[in-house]
Design an enzyme around this catalytic site. Structure first.
Site, PDB file in Angstrom:
ATOM      1  N   CYS A  49       0.832  -1.198   0.000  1.00 30.27           N
ATOM      2  CA  CYS A  49       0.000   0.000   0.000  1.00 30.27           C
ATOM      3  C   CYS A  49       0.872   1.257   0.000  1.00 30.27           C
ATOM      4  CB  CYS A  49      -0.919  -0.033   1.221  1.00 30.27           C
ATOM      5  SG  CYS A  49      -1.864   1.469   1.425  1.00 30.27           S
ATOM      6  N   CYS A 109      -0.276   3.989   2.370  1.00 27.84           N
ATOM      7  CA  CYS A 109       0.010   3.735   3.784  1.00 27.84           C
ATOM      8  C   CYS A 109       1.508   3.932   4.072  1.00 27.84           C
ATOM      9  CB  CYS A 109      -0.355   2.304   4.175  1.00 27.84           C
ATOM     10  SG  CYS A 109      -1.909   1.729   3.511  1.00 27.84           S
ATOM     11  N   ASP A 110       2.376   3.459   3.194  1.00 27.18           N
ATOM     12  CA  ASP A 110       3.801   3.354   3.521  1.00 27.18           C
ATOM     13  C   ASP A 110       4.723   4.218   2.668  1.00 27.18           C
ATOM     14  OD1 ASP A 110       3.058   1.430   5.367  1.00 27.18           O
ATOM     15  OD2 ASP A 110       3.277  -0.205   3.926  1.00 27.18           O
TER      16      ASP A 110
END
Ligand code: NAP
Length: 310
Positions: free
Chosen positions: A134, A137-138
């Site tokens: 993701c 997300c990261d």
């Protein structure tokens, strides 16, 4: 705790919330089960550009919040528990969580899907230490670094585009000689000077000490391996449906997506499926929303009979 209800809706992504809204409007007595936050894959997306009427660049997180607000306004309180097993009993579905057993006269499955794994050496070891599924997300952790994205579909291209605004360099590694992503995304990629596509190539191994340092790539035509230095690897090779609890209960395709008709009815007359867990050609927010609504109205017709104008 034992409960008997008219309808259980399992999952509260866009499809499940849409089903809940329509079930509410139809006056059905139902429970919505969701162990995580409301919003499903919206929680992992950055923006939504293709939902008619929402405008371009709508923040996915805002949409997820709106779904939660809608449930709250309608006084629909999700049961925050994971379904651990299910079984058919006398034309009803018995649904177990760690806390309770629900006997439902009908059920809508909107459990969505999770990211597919590459299944190569190092993937599990470096998950969270350079391997991610993701970018939203990261991606932040790879600011000004060099990363690779694996895959050739819409997700991989969107991940690469997102990362290109954060990272120094993004390699898009695809096993074929052309991408399957939609044309406008491919055009956007070609306009990015820091994205380079590596075709006809697969990742064979992920290596490093504490974090990812190199990949072993293989040319699918020559089978020649090469070592390739990156700081991170984003895997975007599709999704696996979260349908394990329904295995052996409803008919699924080979990959585990639930097969339904156009009314979202599965092979069991009182179970419907909608959204990403369903076998369908188009996996979009807009189709998930419409399928959720269709499933709820189908459930209404099954439970009450006759026609409803929702
Ligand atoms: P996808 O369309 O199924 O594409 C998966 C890609 O990963 C394919 O290019 C596939 O290669 C490759 N792949 C699969 N397994 C692999 C493996 N083991 N090793 C290397 N490569 C592998 O999946 P997706 O991109 O996640 O999209 C899923 C669905 O969501 C699609 O319906 C898509 O349209 C939709 N979606 C839409 C948008 C949008 O409209 N903006 C954004 C994201 C997702 P092959 O090409 O060789 O099969």
């Amino acid at each position: 705790m034992n409960q008997t209800i008219e309808l259980a809706i399992i999952g509260a992504g866009v499809a499940g919330v849409s089903a809940a809204v329509y079930a509410h409007r139809a006056g059905l007595q139902f429970s919505l089960l969701e162990p995580h936050a409301i919003g499903g894959q919206l929680l992992l997306m950055e923006r939504v550009d293709n939902y008619p009427g929402l405008g371009v660049g709508t923040q996915a997180r805002v949409l997820a919040e709106n779904l939660e607000k809608t449930l709250s306004i309608l006084h629909i309180e999700p049961i925050q528990e994971a379904v651990t097993s299910a079984a058919i009993e006398k034309n009803q579905l018995r649904i177990n969580t760690d806390e309770r057993c629900i006997v439902a006269k009908s059920a809508i499955v909107a459990t969505g899907a999770s990211f597919k794994k590459l299944a190569v050496e190092g993937e599990e070891d470096f998950s969270g230490r350079g391997v991610s599924y993701c970018a939203i997300c990261d991606g932040f952790f790879f600011k000004n670094k060099v990363v690779a994205v694996v895959g050739g579909g819409n997700s991989a291209v969107e991940e690469a585009l997102y990362l290109s605004n954060i990272c120094k360099k993004v390699y898009l590694i695809h096993r074929r000689d052309n991408l399957r992503a939609i044309a406008y995304l491919q055009k956007e990629v070609s306009g990015k000077s820091n994205i380079e596509i590596i075709f006809n190539t697969v990742v064979r191994r992920i290596q490093g000490k504490d974090f990812v340092e190199t990949l072993i790539l293989e040319d699918v035509k020559t089978h020649a391996p090469r070592e390739f230095a990156v700081n991170g690897l984003f895997v975007a090779i599709g999704v696996t449906p979260a349908t394990e609890i329904l295995r052996g209960i409803v008919t699924m395709d080979e990959a585990g997506f639930i097969i339904t008709n156009e009314e979202m009815n599965s092979s069991v007359p009182f179970i419907w499926a909608c959204g990403d867990c369903r076998n369908r050609p188009l996996r979009q927010l807009i189709t998930a929303a419409s399928e959720g609504a269709t499933a709820a109205i189908s459930a209404y017709k099954y439970l009450k009979g006759g026609y409803i104008s929702a």
